[in-house]
Structure formats: structure tokens, C-alpha cells
Design a protein around this motif. Structure first.
Motif, mmCIF file in Angstrom:
data_model
loop_
_atom_site.group_PDB
_atom_site.id
_atom_site.type_symbol
_atom_site.label_atom_id
_atom_site.label_comp_id
_atom_site.label_asym_id
_atom_site.label_seq_id
_atom_site.Cartn_x
_atom_site.Cartn_y
_atom_site.Cartn_z
ATOM 1 N N LEU A 17 0.724 -1.212 0.119
ATOM 2 C CA LEU A 17 0.589 0.179 0.155
ATOM 3 C C LEU A 17 0.891 1.091 -0.003
ATOM 4 C CD1 LEU A 17 -3.028 -0.975 2.025
ATOM 5 C CD2 LEU A 17 -3.426 -0.309 0.021
ATOM 6 N N GLU A 18 0.492 2.356 -0.493
ATOM 7 C CA GLU A 18 1.807 3.574 -1.002
ATOM 8 C C GLU A 18 1.051 4.598 0.495
ATOM 9 O OE1 GLU A 18 3.560 3.596 -2.456
ATOM 10 O OE2 GLU A 18 3.613 1.888 -3.871
ATOM 11 N N GLU A 19 1.195 4.390 1.107
ATOM 12 C CA GLU A 19 0.418 4.948 2.369
ATOM 13 C C GLU A 19 1.193 6.297 2.959
ATOM 14 O OE1 GLU A 19 -1.531 1.957 5.057
ATOM 15 O OE2 GLU A 19 1.080 1.773 4.880
ATOM 16 N N ASP A 20 2.179 6.792 1.903
ATOM 17 C CA ASP A 20 2.680 7.155 2.454
ATOM 18 C C ASP A 20 2.790 8.595 1.091
ATOM 19 O OD1 ASP A 20 4.522 7.201 4.377
ATOM 20 O OD2 ASP A 20 6.117 6.590 2.897
ATOM 21 N N LEU A 21 2.160 7.986 -0.052
ATOM 22 C CA LEU A 21 1.670 9.217 -1.368
ATOM 23 C C LEU A 21 -0.082 9.140 -1.179
ATOM 24 C CD1 LEU A 21 3.981 6.886 -3.964
ATOM 25 C CD2 LEU A 21 4.384 9.309 -2.797
ATOM 26 N N ALA A 22 -0.678 7.863 -1.035
ATOM 27 C CA ALA A 22 -2.193 8.115 -0.436
ATOM 28 C C ALA A 22 -2.669 7.670 0.036
ATOM 29 C CB ALA A 22 -2.711 7.626 -2.333
ATOM 30 N N PRO A 23 -2.388 7.822 1.612
ATOM 31 C CA PRO A 23 -2.798 8.052 2.617
ATOM 32 C C PRO A 23 -4.510 7.727 3.269
ATOM 33 C CG PRO A 23 -1.899 10.065 3.015
ATOM 34 C CD PRO A 23 -1.725 9.627 1.295
ATOM 35 N N VAL A 24 -5.403 8.581 2.204
ATOM 36 C CA VAL A 24 -6.135 8.496 2.866
ATOM 37 C C VAL A 24 -7.009 7.661 1.842
ATOM 38 C CG1 VAL A 24 -9.036 9.959 2.359
ATOM 39 C CG2 VAL A 24 -6.913 10.925 3.086
ATOM 40 N N THR A 25 -6.834 7.302 0.735
ATOM 41 C CA THR A 25 -6.872 6.523 -0.243
ATOM 42 C C THR A 25 -6.830 5.206 0.599
ATOM 43 O OG1 THR A 25 -7.393 7.578 -1.938
ATOM 44 C CG2 THR A 25 -6.941 5.525 -2.430
ATOM 45 N N CYS A 26 -5.660 4.239 0.726
ATOM 46 C CA CYS A 26 -4.503 3.187 1.402
ATOM 47 C C CYS A 26 -5.812 3.275 2.354
ATOM 48 C CB CYS A 26 -3.186 3.210 1.923
ATOM 49 S SG CYS A 26 -2.513 3.928 0.245
ATOM 50 N N ALA A 27 -6.487 4.128 2.776
ATOM 51 C CA ALA A 27 -6.570 3.820 4.662
ATOM 52 C C ALA A 27 -8.424 3.043 3.800
ATOM 53 C CB ALA A 27 -7.002 5.598 5.355
ATOM 54 N N ARG A 28 -8.902 4.627 3.140
ATOM 55 C CA ARG A 28 -10.321 3.711 3.043
ATOM 56 C C ARG A 28 -10.415 1.893 2.099
ATOM 57 N NH1 ARG A 28 -14.797 2.370 2.268
ATOM 58 N NH2 ARG A 28 -16.480 2.855 1.508
ATOM 59 N N PHE A 29 -9.329 2.207 0.693
ATOM 60 C CA PHE A 29 -8.695 0.923 0.626
ATOM 61 C C PHE A 29 -9.317 -0.400 2.090
ATOM 62 C CE2 PHE A 29 -7.107 -3.089 -1.368
ATOM 63 C CZ PHE A 29 -8.294 -3.347 -2.009
ATOM 64 N N ARG A 30 -8.676 0.118 2.701
ATOM 65 C CA ARG A 30 -8.064 -1.127 4.026
ATOM 66 C C ARG A 30 -8.829 -1.508 4.721
ATOM 67 N NH1 ARG A 30 -2.288 -1.280 7.477
ATOM 68 N NH2 ARG A 30 -3.983 -3.133 8.339
ATOM 69 N N SER A 31 -10.661 -0.451 4.252
ATOM 70 C CA SER A 31 -12.186 -0.312 5.430
ATOM 71 C C SER A 31 -12.422 -1.777 4.814
ATOM 72 C CB SER A 31 -12.221 0.839 4.948
ATOM 73 O OG SER A 31 -12.526 1.279 4.402
ATOM 74 N N LEU A 32 -12.339 -1.891 3.400
ATOM 75 C CA LEU A 32 -12.788 -2.599 2.594
ATOM 76 C C LEU A 32 -12.401 -4.262 2.441
ATOM 77 C CD1 LEU A 32 -13.267 -0.537 -0.891
ATOM 78 C CD2 LEU A 32 -14.547 -0.767 0.624
ATOM 79 N N LEU A 33 -11.275 -4.523 3.535
ATOM 80 C CA LEU A 33 -10.415 -5.310 3.391
ATOM 81 C C LEU A 33 -10.275 -6.467 4.302
ATOM 82 C CD1 LEU A 33 -6.578 -4.206 3.204
ATOM 83 C CD2 LEU A 33 -8.138 -5.416 1.252
ATOM 84 N N PRO A 34 -10.854 -7.680 4.261
ATOM 85 C CA PRO A 34 -11.280 -8.510 2.772
ATOM 86 C C PRO A 34 -11.711 -8.049 1.505
ATOM 87 C CG PRO A 34 -11.559 -10.207 4.031
ATOM 88 C CD PRO A 34 -11.558 -8.666 4.782
ATOM 89 N N TYR A 35 -11.168 -7.920 0.995
ATOM 90 C CA TYR A 35 -11.573 -7.652 -0.372
ATOM 91 C C TYR A 35 -11.808 -8.879 -1.582
ATOM 92 C CZ TYR A 35 -14.286 -4.551 -3.748
ATOM 93 O OH TYR A 35 -14.704 -3.890 -4.938
ATOM 94 N N GLU A 36 -13.203 -8.977 -2.348
ATOM 95 C CA GLU A 36 -13.160 -9.849 -3.352
ATOM 96 C C GLU A 36 -14.448 -9.759 -4.906
ATOM 97 O OE1 GLU A 36 -14.077 -14.680 -3.897
ATOM 98 O OE2 GLU A 36 -13.286 -13.873 -1.550
#
Length: 138
Positions: A17-36
Motif C-alpha cells: 500500500l502506498e500509504e505515504d503517497l496516498a494515505p486517505v485512499t489507502c485507509a479507505r481501501f483497507r476498510s474494505l479488506l478483505p476484498y474479493e
């Protein structure tokens, strides 16, 4: 650094996850995990596969945007001019929709298994949708 295990069809990858470059997007995607979901071949963008996510927009800032993700980079398009989606480049990509060029948020990069990407792309193009699953690496 957060690592994800990704299974796409018969292939496995490790991504960062590119948490330094896209922290808000990464946090939002993490909230979807696990994701299929289903991974299908792109229509207009070139050598890429995408996960259509419908018309539900995600309220995300334009952090780390790109129109030309490199092989192994995932971009998140939060909706607006086209439907919400996640795109994975496996070769040359110029991110676009039927309305023209778009930019997406580069938020995830494959760091193990890159050599499998061309075969995943060809398989998705010629054999159809592949299941894709993301989970935080244990």
C-alpha cells in the motif's frame, strides 16, 4: 509498511500500500479488506485489467494521481465522469473511459510476482473474468 496478499485467477502477488503517497485512499481501501471481486480486461486503456465498482462515488482527494500507471501499479478511480473502479496495469496503459482520458489514484504496487502479470492479462483478455482477492499479509 502494509503488505497485501493478492490472488488473481491462479496467480499470487504481494503488493505494498502506498500509504505515504496516498494515505486517505489507502485507509479507505483497507476498510474494505478483505476484498474479493471480478477482474476483467480494460476497454479503452490498453494493457490493463479493472474491477468495476458501480456508480457509488468514493469521496477521496486527488492524491498521487496518474494517467499512465506502470506495470504492477493499481489505481483507484473514485467515480465522477466514469464509474468507480480499480485498475491494474500489466503493460502500457493510458487510463481512459468512453469520455476520454482520466486520472486515477496510484495507491497499491505489486512488489512480488510481477513476472506473472502478462499472463494474467492475456488470460483475462482471452478467457474472461478472473476472481481477485486482497487481504492484509499476516
Amino acid at each position: 509498511m502494509t503488505l497485501l496478499d493478492i490472488t488473481a485467477g491462479p496467480f499470487t502477488f504481494v503488493a505494498r500500500l502506498e500509504e505515504d503517497l496516498a494515505p486517505v485512499t489507502c485507509a479507505r481501501f483497507r476498510s474494505l479488506l478483505p476484498y474479493e471481486d471480478s477482474l476483467i480486461h480494460v476497454r479503452w486503456s490498453g494493457e490493463g485489467c479493472w474491477i468495476p465498482m458501480g456508480d457509488t462515488p468514493f469521496d477521496l482527494p486527488w492524491e498521487n494521481p496518474t494517467r499512465h500507471p506502470a506495470p504492477g501499479q493499481f489505481i483507484f478511480y473514485p467515480g465522477g465522469y466514469s464509474e468507480t473502479e480499480i485498475l491494474l496495469a500489466y503493460g502500457a496503459v493510458a487510463f481512459a473511459s468512453k469520455l476520454g482520458q482520466l486520472a486515477g489514484i496510484h495507491f497499491l504496487t505489486i512488489i512480488e510476482g510481477l513476472e506473472q502479470l502478462p499472463e494474467l492479462g492475456r488470460s483475462t483478455l482471452w478467457n474472461g473474468a478472473q476472481r481477485i482477492a486482497f487481504k492484509v499479509r499476516a
